[in-house]
Design an enzyme around this catalytic site. Structure first.
Site: not given
Length: 166
Positions: A104, A107, A130
């Site tokens: 997830r 995703e 960063s």
């Protein structure tokens, strides 16, 4: 290595891992990264963390090798190639990840990555966030429709150097 207990360190007393983490101002995400080999510490801090988490918990998670665990937390374990403090951040990943939580997160970047990039560029200019000068946290947000996971990523903006300044 399996993790040796609660990285969230939610217990309120000052003798537990939670108390140690609060007194030392350690960040639970960093503590988890330490045990997964993506961060390092010194031997004294490694031993104090192990004591706070409970040596038996750490011994069970590490398969009984406490000295090796201290060495590993200091970046002296297997895979350090003899360089003290060397860690291999991000290794061992399978793409795309098969673990549901990791998938997830992957995703989210697949779906929203270009949007994040565009908005960062609009707000800050041409550059990156960063991951070295970086803070992150995970919180639980109570919601009547179902509790929500709040992940904060807080990285310093690093502008790209203009080509005429090379």
């Amino acid at each position: 290595m399996r993790h040796p207990g609660s990285f969230a360190c939610t217990s309120p007393d000052n003798t537990s891992a939670g108390g140690y983490v609060r007194r030392r101002r350690l960040i639970p995400i960093w503590l988890a990264a330490l045990f997964f080999g993506s961060a390092v510490t010194d031997a004294a801090n490694a031993q104090a963390i192990i004591s706070a988490l409970g040596e038996s918990n750490v011994r069970d998670a590490a398969g009984g090798a406490l000295d090796a665990t201290v060495a590993g937390l200091c970046g002296k374990g297997p895979g350090s190639t003899g360089v003290e403090g060397l860690v291999h951040r991000g290794q061992g990943w399978e793409w795309p990840p098969k673990d549901p939580v990791l998938y997830r997160l992957y995703e989210v970047l697949v779906v929203y990555g270009w949007s994040y990039k565009a908005i960062i560029q609009e707000k800050f200019g041409d550059g990156i966030m960063s991951a070295i000068n970086f803070r992150t946290s995970v919180e639980r947000k109570v919601d009547p429709a179902g509790d929500r996971v709040v992940i904060t990523m807080d990285g310093k903006f690093l502008p790209y150097m203009p080509a005429n300044e090379w």
